[in-house]
Design an enzyme around this catalytic site. Structure first.
Site, PDB file in Angstrom:
ATOM      1  N   SER A 263     -31.879 -18.980  11.753  1.00 57.22           N
ATOM      2  CA  SER A 263     -31.454 -20.274  12.298  1.00 57.22           C
ATOM      3  C   SER A 263     -30.349 -20.849  11.435  1.00 57.22           C
ATOM      4  CB  SER A 263     -32.625 -21.256  12.339  1.00 57.22           C
ATOM      5  OG  SER A 263     -32.195 -22.547  12.758  1.00 57.22           O
TER       6      SER A 263
ATOM      7  N   TYR B 112     -39.266 -25.945   8.465  1.00 61.78           N
ATOM      8  CA  TYR B 112     -38.631 -24.963   9.343  1.00 61.78           C
ATOM      9  C   TYR B 112     -37.402 -24.365   8.654  1.00 61.78           C
ATOM     10  CZ  TYR B 112     -36.393 -22.896  13.448  1.00 61.78           C
ATOM     11  OH  TYR B 112     -35.799 -22.015  14.332  1.00 61.78           O
TER      12      TYR B 112
END
Length: 268
Positions: A129, A142
């Site tokens: 990501s 995250y």
């Protein structure tokens, strides 16, 4: 003989888009899902796999190899989202996020490497990501789980290239998928000191996903990477501003970049 591709988390979102696109290009695609029996619209076969269960990983890989002679490409796509003030995020949810986003892909790689070493070739792509390149407010866990995977793969690819195995990280920005519905949200507590800022940031994050790009963009990039005989270590896929944010973090002083993020999220 077509290339065989195994995609974890292939029942929805980016994984499904990649699988369908590669199937259309003539690849032999196998996907995985924790509950494949509930998926009725897949254009490619789905096998049961939980990346947190090493027995299920071994069983899925064995099932693929019972149907084909080789696994050319593995795409580590399975993952979960998590949001919340770190202070108010339960330890169990933090561990769960790392278990799925970090340990899960490593488990899959460990299970498939003996086969790729035996073949003398293979390509492992890890969907990370853009959030993994920076600590984002209320997405810190995250970001950290994806950053850990990025760094670990940098080391692992150097260890395994002697076997003819390539490893690549592909970092997407925001894409229109159902990740927001499936991720863990620490609740916006009525008496929380983070209530206003977290509530506003959570709304903004969900809007970014809803207004994100078409996952087919990721599928096309993944196809290009697979076809490249000498792929790069890192790829970033997303809106120009999202990709540029990584460049800014590299060149700006830390506190200048931090102020930019605070302004973007309407904090402070």
């Amino acid at each position: 003989m077509p290339k065989t591709v195994l995609i974890t988390g292939g029942s929805s979102g980016i994984g499904k888009a990649i699988g369908e696109y590669l199937s259309g290009k003539g690849y032999q695609v196998f996907g995985t899902s924790r509950n494949p029996q509930n998926i009725t619209d897949s254009l490619f076969p789905l096998m049961k796999m939980d990346v947190n269960d090493t027995d299920s990983i071994a069983a899925a890989i064995a099932e693929v190899l019972s149907k084909v002679e080789k696994i050319d490409v593995v795409i580590n796509n399975a993952g979960i989202g998590i949001t919340g003030p770190i202070e108010e995020t339960p330890e169990s949810e933090i561990k769960k996020a790392f278990q799925t986003n970090f340990h899960g892909p490593i488990n899959v790689i460990k299970a498939v490497l003996p086969q790729m070493r035996k073949q003398g070739f293979g390509h492992i792509l890890n969907i990370t990501s853009i959030a993994g390149y920076m600590g984002l407010p209320y997405r810190g866990i995250y970001s950290a789980s994806k950053a850990a995977l990025e760094i670990t793969i940098e080391a692992m690819r150097m260890e395994t290239m002697q076997f003819g195995v390539k490893m690549t990280n592909v970092a997407p920005g925001d894409f229109a998928t159902n990740i927001a519905a499936g991720r863990y949200h620490a609740p916006v507590l009525e008496n929380s000191p983070y209530k206003k800022d977290y509530g506003n940031t959570l709304k903004m994050m969900n809007e970014h996903v809803d207004n994100g790009g078409d996952p087919i963009q990721m599928a096309k990039v993944v196809h290009q990477i697979i076809e490249n005989k000498n792929p790069k270590i890192h790829y970033k896929v997303g809106a120009p501003l999202q990709k540029f944010s990584i460049v800014l973090k590299r060149v700006l002083p830390d506190k200048v970049y931090e102020r930019m993020l605070l302004k973007h999220y309407g904090l402070k």
